[in-house]
Design a protein around this motif. Structure first.
Motif, PDB file in Angstrom:
ATOM      1  N   GLU B  10      -0.224 -15.034  -5.594  1.00 44.33           N
ATOM      2  CA  GLU B  10       0.972 -15.002  -4.753  1.00 44.33           C
ATOM      3  C   GLU B  10       1.273 -13.571  -4.305  1.00 44.33           C
ATOM      4  O   GLU B  10       1.584 -13.318  -3.130  1.00 44.33           O
ATOM      5  N   PHE B  11       1.171 -12.643  -5.233  1.00 40.92           N
ATOM      6  CA  PHE B  11       1.439 -11.232  -4.923  1.00 40.92           C
ATOM      7  C   PHE B  11       0.470 -10.731  -3.850  1.00 40.92           C
ATOM      8  O   PHE B  11       0.876 -10.087  -2.872  1.00 40.92           O
ATOM      9  N   SER B  12      -0.813 -11.020  -4.027  1.00 44.81           N
ATOM     10  CA  SER B  12      -1.829 -10.538  -3.081  1.00 44.81           C
ATOM     11  C   SER B  12      -1.627 -11.160  -1.705  1.00 44.81           C
ATOM     12  O   SER B  12      -1.755 -10.483  -0.675  1.00 44.81           O
ATOM     13  N   HIS B  13      -1.310 -12.455  -1.679  1.00 46.85           N
ATOM     14  CA  HIS B  13      -1.105 -13.132  -0.404  1.00 46.85           C
ATOM     15  C   HIS B  13       0.080 -12.529   0.343  1.00 46.85           C
ATOM     16  O   HIS B  13      -0.022 -12.205   1.535  1.00 46.85           O
ATOM     17  N   GLU B  14       1.193 -12.359  -0.356  1.00 47.80           N
ATOM     18  CA  GLU B  14       2.386 -11.834   0.314  1.00 47.80           C
ATOM     19  C   GLU B  14       2.180 -10.383   0.764  1.00 47.80           C
ATOM     20  O   GLU B  14       2.667  -9.989   1.826  1.00 47.80           O
ATOM     21  N   ALA B  15       1.466  -9.606  -0.031  1.00 48.23           N
ATOM     22  CA  ALA B  15       1.201  -8.222   0.369  1.00 48.23           C
ATOM     23  C   ALA B  15       0.366  -8.202   1.652  1.00 48.23           C
ATOM     24  O   ALA B  15       0.614  -7.394   2.553  1.00 48.23           O
ATOM     25  N   ALA B  16      -0.600  -9.096   1.735  1.00 46.96           N
ATOM     26  CA  ALA B  16      -1.442  -9.143   2.941  1.00 46.96           C
ATOM     27  C   ALA B  16      -0.610  -9.540   4.163  1.00 46.96           C
ATOM     28  O   ALA B  16      -0.786  -8.982   5.257  1.00 46.96           O
ATOM     29  N   VAL B  17       0.303 -10.497   3.972  1.00 50.30           N
ATOM     30  CA  VAL B  17       1.163 -10.913   5.095  1.00 50.30           C
ATOM     31  C   VAL B  17       2.091  -9.764   5.496  1.00 50.30           C
ATOM     32  O   VAL B  17       2.341  -9.534   6.684  1.00 50.30           O
ATOM     33  N   THR B  18       2.592  -9.033   4.515  1.00 49.20           N
ATOM     34  CA  THR B  18       3.523  -7.926   4.794  1.00 49.20           C
ATOM     35  C   THR B  18       2.836  -6.778   5.525  1.00 49.20           C
ATOM     36  O   THR B  18       3.444  -6.114   6.375  1.00 49.20           O
ATOM     37  N   ARG B  19       1.578  -6.544   5.221  1.00 49.47           N
ATOM     38  CA  ARG B  19       0.885  -5.413   5.847  1.00 49.47           C
ATOM     39  C   ARG B  19       0.781  -5.576   7.363  1.00 49.47           C
ATOM     40  O   ARG B  19       0.755  -4.583   8.102  1.00 49.47           O
ATOM     41  N   ASP B 125       9.948 -13.786 -13.681  1.00 49.82           N
ATOM     42  CA  ASP B 125      11.194 -13.871 -12.907  1.00 49.82           C
ATOM     43  C   ASP B 125      11.485 -12.548 -12.207  1.00 49.82           C
ATOM     44  O   ASP B 125      11.935 -12.521 -11.055  1.00 49.82           O
ATOM     45  N   ALA B 126      11.263 -11.452 -12.916  1.00 50.12           N
ATOM     46  CA  ALA B 126      11.526 -10.134 -12.329  1.00 50.12           C
ATOM     47  C   ALA B 126      10.602  -9.891 -11.139  1.00 50.12           C
ATOM     48  O   ALA B 126      11.027  -9.351 -10.111  1.00 50.12           O
ATOM     49  N   LEU B 127       9.345 -10.289 -11.271  1.00 46.40           N
ATOM     50  CA  LEU B 127       8.407 -10.127 -10.156  1.00 46.40           C
ATOM     51  C   LEU B 127       8.878 -10.932  -8.954  1.00 46.40           C
ATOM     52  O   LEU B 127       8.835 -10.459  -7.814  1.00 46.40           O
ATOM     53  N   ARG B 128       9.339 -12.147  -9.218  1.00 47.75           N
ATOM     54  CA  ARG B 128       9.812 -12.980  -8.106  1.00 47.75           C
ATOM     55  C   ARG B 128      10.987 -12.328  -7.397  1.00 47.75           C
ATOM     56  O   ARG B 128      11.012 -12.243  -6.169  1.00 47.75           O
ATOM     57  N   ASP B 129      11.947 -11.830  -8.163  1.00 47.45           N
ATOM     58  CA  ASP B 129      13.163 -11.290  -7.554  1.00 47.45           C
ATOM     59  C   ASP B 129      12.933  -9.904  -6.937  1.00 47.45           C
ATOM     60  O   ASP B 129      13.301  -9.664  -5.795  1.00 47.45           O
ATOM     61  N   PHE B 130      12.345  -9.004  -7.705  1.00 48.34           N
ATOM     62  CA  PHE B 130      12.250  -7.602  -7.284  1.00 48.34           C
ATOM     63  C   PHE B 130      11.127  -7.368  -6.278  1.00 48.34           C
ATOM     64  O   PHE B 130      11.257  -6.524  -5.396  1.00 48.34           O
ATOM     65  N   LEU B 132       8.577 -10.069  -4.900  1.00 45.85           N
ATOM     66  CA  LEU B 132       8.217 -11.078  -3.903  1.00 45.85           C
ATOM     67  C   LEU B 132       9.388 -11.384  -2.965  1.00 45.85           C
ATOM     68  O   LEU B 132       9.287 -11.184  -1.754  1.00 45.85           O
ATOM     69  N   SER B 133      10.495 -11.869  -3.500  1.00 46.40           N
ATOM     70  CA  SER B 133      11.613 -12.270  -2.646  1.00 46.40           C
ATOM     71  C   SER B 133      12.165 -11.075  -1.859  1.00 46.40           C
ATOM     72  O   SER B 133      12.448 -11.173  -0.662  1.00 46.40           O
TER      73      SER B 133
END
Lengths: 175, 172
Positions: B10-19, B125-130, B132-133
């Motif tokens: 999830e982290f890698s996917h969202e980072a790629a979309v954000t770039r 949870d912290a990863l999701r809030d700080f 990803l979200s």
């Protein structure tokens, strides 16, 4: 994801219940922060109006949870046409989302791993649509918050104190 | 429990979309802002890099003690610099997630401010809030900035007016 067990899916559902509730409260604040007089605002001719965007957020945030509840993704319109102001949309959104979350908590684990097709593009276990819905909502809510600032409306606190919330706090402290 | 493999994906996917929208920031517009109360483009990009960087902080230690007196937000000198810093933080976050166990992902992590615990929740949870979200939120804002600057907006969760062939779409 295809080898997800029902137990894992139930854990994932429970994991997402917390942010779904938390983010839903924030989403309601952002939706209802749009002044009714600025509902037609759009940053560009190619963009949605603020009203279109907030209706999209309200509808899809519920739709993705209902995808899990119903075991299928539907594009049928769910938001009433009569909801045409931010306040009306917000009221509909909050009531439906709270009911959906309550139903979600009771979905049998076996139903959470049922394969759900997304418009012929991909098939995921139903529970995974919670993640997609959450991200989708936060993305568009971020856009709406940028609309708020650009249209000159006040922006509520989202992941920290907003400029306007900080000003209100300081004003209250000095009053 | 949620696994580190799921979180990493999830982290890698969202980072790629954000770039993608970050890379569209015009080189001469880092100081532009849509409103006097808003972040400049450079500040918004910098803040998105910080969001991604929380992954390293959350998975690299049991707690993070924030000292606002010494905090100096990163300010990119150029869009190229911004992308380099973003890639560095994304890779550091991926490395931290790869090294972490699933047990650690579900254990508590603490955020302190000047030694005082302000928040305690599971790393997941912290990863999701700080990370990803928070990242997705500001990425959404960034797409509006791009639209206001008449820069073609890449798709995040569906097609855009500029790129209608993206693979996902949703109706209201």
């Amino acid at each position: 994801m295809s080898d997800m067990t029902a137990e894992q899916a139930a854990w994932m559902r429970d994991f997402y219940l917390r942010p779904l509730k938390l983010e839903s409260a924030t989403t309601l604040k952002v939706i209802t922060a749009v002044p009714v007089t600025a509902a037609d605002y759009r940053p560009d001719a190619a963009s949605r109006t603020a009203l279109d965007l907030l209706r999209h957020i309200a509808a899809t945030d519920n739709r993705f949870v209902e995808t899990v509840l119903n075991g299928g993704f539907s594009t049928d319109s769910i938001i009433p046409e009569s909801a045409q102001t931010p306040a009306q949309v917000g009221e509909w959104y909050a009531e439906r989302h709270a009911a959906n979350r309550e139903r979600l908590a009771a979905v049998p684990p076996a139903d959470l791993i049922k394969p759900v097709d997304f418009r012929g593009m991909f098939t995921w276990p139903a529970v995974m649509f919670l993640q997609l819905g959450l991200h989708h909502t936060i993305h568009h809510r971020g856009q709406l918050s940028a609309y708020l600032r650009a249209m000159g409306a006040k922006v509520p606190s989202i992941y920290g104190e907003s400029y306007d919330a900080a000003q209100a706090r300081r004003a209250a402290q000095t009053a | 429990m949620i696994t580190t493999e799921e979180l990493l994906a999830e982290f890698s996917h969202e980072a790629a979309v954000t770039r993608r929208p970050l890379a569209r920031i015009p080189a001469d517009r880092l100081e532009w802002r849509p409103h006097r109360k808003s972040f400049t483009l450079g500040e918004l990009g910098s803040h998105i890099v910080e969001c991604v960087g929380w992954a390293r902080a959350i998975f690299g230690a049991d707690e993070f003690d924030f000292d606002p007196r010494s905090y100096r937000p990163y300010r990119p000198a150029s869009v190229a610099d911004l992308l380099t810093e973003f890639d560095r933080e994304a890779e550091a976050g991926e490395d931290a997630l790869r090294r972490a166990t699933t047990t650690a992902a579900n254990e508590s992590w603490r955020l302190k401010v000047l030694g005082r615990v302000r928040l305690e929740r599971s790393r997941a949870d912290a990863l999701r809030d700080f990370t990803l979200s928070h990242q997705i939120h500001h990425r959404g804002q960034l797409t509006v900035y791009l639209r206001l600057l008449d820069v073609p907006v890449p798709g995040s969760y569906g097609p855009t007016a500029d790129e209608p062939s993206d693979h996902r779409s949703e109706d209201s």
